[in-house]
Write a protein that holds these residues in place. Sequence first.
Motif, PDB file in Angstrom:
ATOM      1  N   ARG A  81     -17.201 -10.143  14.962  1.00  0.00           N
ATOM      2  CA  ARG A  81     -16.689  -8.868  14.042  1.00  0.00           C
ATOM      3  C   ARG A  81     -16.988  -7.149  14.349  1.00  0.00           C
ATOM      4  O   ARG A  81     -17.314  -6.957  15.251  1.00  0.00           O
ATOM      5  CB  ARG A  81     -18.624  -8.573  13.360  1.00  0.00           C
ATOM      6  N   VAL A  82     -15.984  -6.604  14.445  1.00  0.00           N
ATOM      7  CA  VAL A  82     -15.522  -5.177  14.476  1.00  0.00           C
ATOM      8  C   VAL A  82     -15.876  -4.402  12.959  1.00  0.00           C
ATOM      9  O   VAL A  82     -15.635  -4.746  12.039  1.00  0.00           O
ATOM     10  CB  VAL A  82     -14.631  -5.263  15.339  1.00  0.00           C
ATOM     11  N   ASP A  83     -15.795  -3.790  13.183  1.00  0.00           N
ATOM     12  CA  ASP A  83     -16.002  -2.103  12.531  1.00  0.00           C
ATOM     13  C   ASP A  83     -14.625  -0.780  12.828  1.00  0.00           C
ATOM     14  O   ASP A  83     -13.741  -1.042  13.568  1.00  0.00           O
ATOM     15  CB  ASP A  83     -16.575  -1.942  11.893  1.00  0.00           C
ATOM     16  N   HIS A  84     -14.896   0.153  11.319  1.00  0.00           N
ATOM     17  CA  HIS A  84     -13.523   0.664  10.989  1.00  0.00           C
ATOM     18  C   HIS A  84     -14.502   2.067  12.738  1.00  0.00           C
ATOM     19  O   HIS A  84     -13.489   2.619  13.453  1.00  0.00           O
ATOM     20  CB  HIS A  84     -14.270   2.161  10.401  1.00  0.00           C
ATOM     21  N   SER A  85     -15.338   1.577  13.561  1.00  0.00           N
ATOM     22  CA  SER A  85     -15.987   2.463  14.504  1.00  0.00           C
ATOM     23  C   SER A  85     -15.104   2.171  16.203  1.00  0.00           C
ATOM     24  O   SER A  85     -15.547   3.410  16.734  1.00  0.00           O
ATOM     25  CB  SER A  85     -16.804   2.884  14.650  1.00  0.00           C
ATOM     26  N   ARG A  86     -14.667   1.153  16.212  1.00  0.00           N
ATOM     27  CA  ARG A  86     -14.814   0.940  17.191  1.00  0.00           C
ATOM     28  C   ARG A  86     -12.281   0.514  17.111  1.00  0.00           C
ATOM     29  O   ARG A  86     -11.666   1.457  16.909  1.00  0.00           O
ATOM     30  CB  ARG A  86     -13.832  -0.734  17.097  1.00  0.00           C
ATOM     31  N   THR A  87     -12.842   2.147  18.625  1.00  0.00           N
ATOM     32  CA  THR A  87     -10.877   2.081  19.222  1.00  0.00           C
ATOM     33  C   THR A  87     -10.137   0.939  19.548  1.00  0.00           C
ATOM     34  O   THR A  87     -10.919  -0.416  19.724  1.00  0.00           O
ATOM     35  CB  THR A  87     -10.875   3.544  20.069  1.00  0.00           C
ATOM     36  N   ALA A  88      -9.118   1.608  19.222  1.00  0.00           N
ATOM     37  CA  ALA A  88      -8.531   0.417  19.905  1.00  0.00           C
ATOM     38  C   ALA A  88      -8.033  -0.170  21.437  1.00  0.00           C
ATOM     39  O   ALA A  88      -8.567  -1.563  21.790  1.00  0.00           O
ATOM     40  CB  ALA A  88      -6.962   0.525  19.790  1.00  0.00           C
ATOM     41  N   ALA A  89      -8.583   1.185  22.077  1.00  0.00           N
ATOM     42  CA  ALA A  89      -9.010   0.279  23.894  1.00  0.00           C
ATOM     43  C   ALA A  89      -9.591  -0.518  23.672  1.00  0.00           C
ATOM     44  O   ALA A  89     -10.150  -1.515  24.246  1.00  0.00           O
ATOM     45  CB  ALA A  89      -9.269   1.842  24.187  1.00  0.00           C
ATOM     46  N   ARG A  90     -10.909   0.246  22.842  1.00  0.00           N
ATOM     47  CA  ARG A  90     -12.387  -0.642  22.591  1.00  0.00           C
ATOM     48  C   ARG A  90     -12.160  -2.429  21.986  1.00  0.00           C
ATOM     49  O   ARG A  90     -13.022  -3.614  22.615  1.00  0.00           O
ATOM     50  CB  ARG A  90     -13.541  -0.712  21.839  1.00  0.00           C
ATOM     51  N   LEU A  91     -11.391  -2.143  21.213  1.00  0.00           N
ATOM     52  CA  LEU A  91     -10.227  -3.367  20.396  1.00  0.00           C
ATOM     53  C   LEU A  91      -9.774  -4.625  21.309  1.00  0.00           C
ATOM     54  O   LEU A  91     -10.492  -5.991  21.072  1.00  0.00           O
ATOM     55  CB  LEU A  91     -10.268  -3.494  19.359  1.00  0.00           C
ATOM     56  N   ALA A  92      -9.898  -4.115  22.426  1.00  0.00           N
ATOM     57  CA  ALA A  92      -8.337  -4.565  23.626  1.00  0.00           C
ATOM     58  C   ALA A  92      -9.744  -4.682  24.553  1.00  0.00           C
ATOM     59  O   ALA A  92      -9.819  -6.838  24.805  1.00  0.00           O
ATOM     60  CB  ALA A  92      -8.114  -4.148  24.184  1.00  0.00           C
ATOM     61  N   ALA A  93     -10.760  -4.721  24.561  1.00  0.00           N
ATOM     62  CA  ALA A  93     -11.445  -4.508  25.955  1.00  0.00           C
ATOM     63  C   ALA A  93     -12.835  -6.086  25.456  1.00  0.00           C
ATOM     64  O   ALA A  93     -12.812  -6.688  25.826  1.00  0.00           O
ATOM     65  CB  ALA A  93     -12.555  -3.564  26.237  1.00  0.00           C
ATOM     66  N   LEU A  94     -13.381  -5.798  24.189  1.00  0.00           N
ATOM     67  CA  LEU A  94     -13.416  -7.265  23.194  1.00  0.00           C
ATOM     68  C   LEU A  94     -13.220  -8.364  23.129  1.00  0.00           C
ATOM     69  O   LEU A  94     -13.609  -9.195  23.358  1.00  0.00           O
ATOM     70  CB  LEU A  94     -13.971  -6.327  22.161  1.00  0.00           C
ATOM     71  N   GLY A  95     -11.942  -8.291  23.371  1.00  0.00           N
ATOM     72  CA  GLY A  95     -11.126  -9.288  22.901  1.00  0.00           C
ATOM     73  C   GLY A  95     -10.911 -10.043  24.223  1.00  0.00           C
ATOM     74  O   GLY A  95     -11.101 -11.317  24.114  1.00  0.00           O
ATOM     75  N   ALA A  96     -10.342  -9.065  25.934  1.00  0.00           N
ATOM     76  CA  ALA A  96     -10.425  -9.929  26.538  1.00  0.00           C
ATOM     77  C   ALA A  96     -11.974 -10.549  26.970  1.00  0.00           C
ATOM     78  O   ALA A  96     -11.549 -11.317  27.617  1.00  0.00           O
ATOM     79  CB  ALA A  96     -10.107  -8.474  27.651  1.00  0.00           C
ATOM     80  N   GLY A  97     -13.220 -10.122  26.636  1.00  0.00           N
ATOM     81  CA  GLY A  97     -13.927 -11.234  26.950  1.00  0.00           C
ATOM     82  C   GLY A  97     -13.996 -11.907  25.990  1.00  0.00           C
ATOM     83  O   GLY A  97     -14.664 -12.571  26.580  1.00  0.00           O
ATOM     84  N   VAL A  98     -13.469 -12.230  24.786  1.00  0.00           N
ATOM     85  CA  VAL A  98     -13.509 -13.091  23.906  1.00  0.00           C
ATOM     86  C   VAL A  98     -13.034 -14.938  24.681  1.00  0.00           C
ATOM     87  O   VAL A  98     -12.872 -15.178  25.066  1.00  0.00           O
ATOM     88  CB  VAL A  98     -13.331 -13.075  22.771  1.00  0.00           C
TER      89      VAL A  98
END
Length: 299
Positions: free
Chosen positions: A254-271
Amino acid sequence: MTVNASAGLPATDSAAESRPASYTLTLSCPDRPGIVHAVSGALAAAAGNITESQQYGSPDTGSFFMRVDFTAPGSYESTRAPLEPVAEAFGMEWELHRAGAPVRTLIMASKDGHCLNDLLFQQRAGNLPIEIPAIVSNHKDLAGLAEFYGVPFHHIPVTPDTKPAAEDQLRALMEELDIELVVLARYMQILSNELCSDLSGRAINIHHSFLPSFKGARPYHQAHTRGVKLIGATAHYVTADLDEGPIIEQEVIRVDHSRTAARLAALGAGVEGRTLVKAVQWHAEHRVLLDGRRTIVFN
């Protein structure tokens, strides 16, 4: 270790030499009564000792699937022999593997190294029963990562005009290295239908879970602009239908509105890395069986 009493020298430990070998049996066939009994009898005939057994009967396809870990004192050939008439009688597709034998795996990647790095690290740490004799890329960006892990790096550039020749080169390399599994670790080239067919059931790909919603470049940035609340990844077998092969493993967070696009990409890379590693592990441990467009995963 035993000791020669007269000479005071170490002697061969005959008990260790005669220790039973470990095997993994996988099979599928039309479901009918007596399969488990017949398989157990064949293993007993080989003096086998079952240490783990899982089975599943598919109500959708009418197929039966089974995975058995066992030990047996004889040779591979003598262990296999009692299973052959049972497999023929039940119309089985089956494989008998020496447990723990590393699967020779070719990894393909382009420019993003997170999935490649996770696979190399987990293999070196002893968590993946694979052997990696080569890395193939259509770019040179990851050559340094391959060198760090001591794995030969092969640069095979691909353009629309050179794609058939590049795939021929890839096939030759796979044959030379006796490759059993191909892993597309963020390899950003579409394989030909012919190569997909050749690799059926032995090539694994990873993609982010947004497909088909956010295709093309910068999918995490596209997702960010749409305010997604879940991101994840899917590991699946490669087929000619792009990103639609039988699914082995998926993970979401899960992610929320506070995540930047760069942070989403980093979290996605881990997944993506975790999901791909898990899929490769289960394949290499012979836990994945194909049921048409679906997979049966004994984990």
